[in-house]
Enzyme design. Sequence first.
Site, PDB file in Angstrom:
ATOM      1  N   CYS A 110     -69.241  32.130   2.252  1.00  0.00           N
ATOM      2  CA  CYS A 110     -68.394  33.321   2.377  1.00  0.00           C
ATOM      3  C   CYS A 110     -66.913  33.023   2.160  1.00  0.00           C
ATOM      4  CB  CYS A 110     -68.586  33.947   3.752  1.00  0.00           C
ATOM      5  SG  CYS A 110     -70.252  34.572   4.060  1.00  0.00           S
ATOM      6  N   ALA A 111     -66.499  31.780   2.347  1.00  0.00           N
ATOM      7  CA  ALA A 111     -65.088  31.416   2.190  1.00  0.00           C
ATOM      8  C   ALA A 111     -64.682  31.226   0.738  1.00  0.00           C
ATOM      9  CB  ALA A 111     -64.782  30.141   2.966  1.00  0.00           C
TER      10      ALA A 111
END
Length: 351
Positions: free
Chosen positions: A147-148
């Site tokens: 997700c980063a």
Amino acid sequence: MLAAASPRQERYMHISGVQTVLPDHRYEQAEITEAFSRLTECDEGLLRRFHEATGVRGRNLALPLADYAKLDSFARANDAYVELSLDLGERALAGALHKAGVRPEKIDHLLFCSTTGLATPSLDAKLAQRMGLRPDVKRLPVFGLGCAAGAAGLSRLHDYLRGWPDHVAVLVCVELCSLTIQRDDTSIANLVASGLFGDGAAAVVATGRGSGPEVVATRSRLYPGTEHLMGWEVGDHGFRIVLDADLTGFVEQVLAGDIKEFLADYGLTPEQVATWVCHPGGPKVIEKIVETLGLPAKALDVTWSSLREHGNLSSVSVLHVLQETRGRPGAPALLMALGPGFSAELLLLHW
């Protein structure tokens, strides 16, 4: 007022175009819940409760719901990932280039991020040829940031353009989370994930000199000893979700302090940030960010909207929020995302 920490940081990156593309197969959350319950041995009532708790109303999926029963091996799922990711990535990059007014052959650097499938040659090589990029384009495929990766990808474009300000750099993120479906996993983590994550692609065109929001500074934060909070368990089954219940509490403990420290280095406080571009990790994480930073109730409205309408698109989500955000001209903004590691990526923007 934004204070530069050193003369080098006067070279900013301009975000000239952002485009998100979603698969054509759109379903309401209740439809997905019912279909998933037929594929697994989990308790349907429990599954429904977890899916409703995500706050997600509907999601776009890589395949028609009926086709997920055919994904009986990691190989089949990964084959679908390769085929569908190329199409979505191409559409996203074409859209971002159109918005930026940049031709494909002008691209000097292509950064490709994904954590939901595997390919060698990497998909960026295939995408470069399909899009007509130059043979000397610099490519960098990145796997594992989860997700980063959308925020981290922007930061790495910023690093590149500080050295090559006359170049054009692009970021492409593709995540087909639904293809990682685990039918025999009845853990709470998998039940939550099956109701939270969606599919999509996004692309960003960035230049060292141009128009659009400026990336003024970036910061990465890796938290040692937190690998258990988020990630994949990889095996014959493919990608099995790791999502620890302690994640929300850890965000509460550390994130606000890191954000405040980052802003303070540039003469800012959270109260002075006009726009927040936040990855929609899930309802509890969003609520903790608002609570610990003391943000106004509407500060993360775009983040909440993205979660409700599309679910968590992993690395694509924060770029979708960026696309949908209309910042106040001349005002500071903060873009952030959290991912495996456990890690945080922060970017200070000037709209």
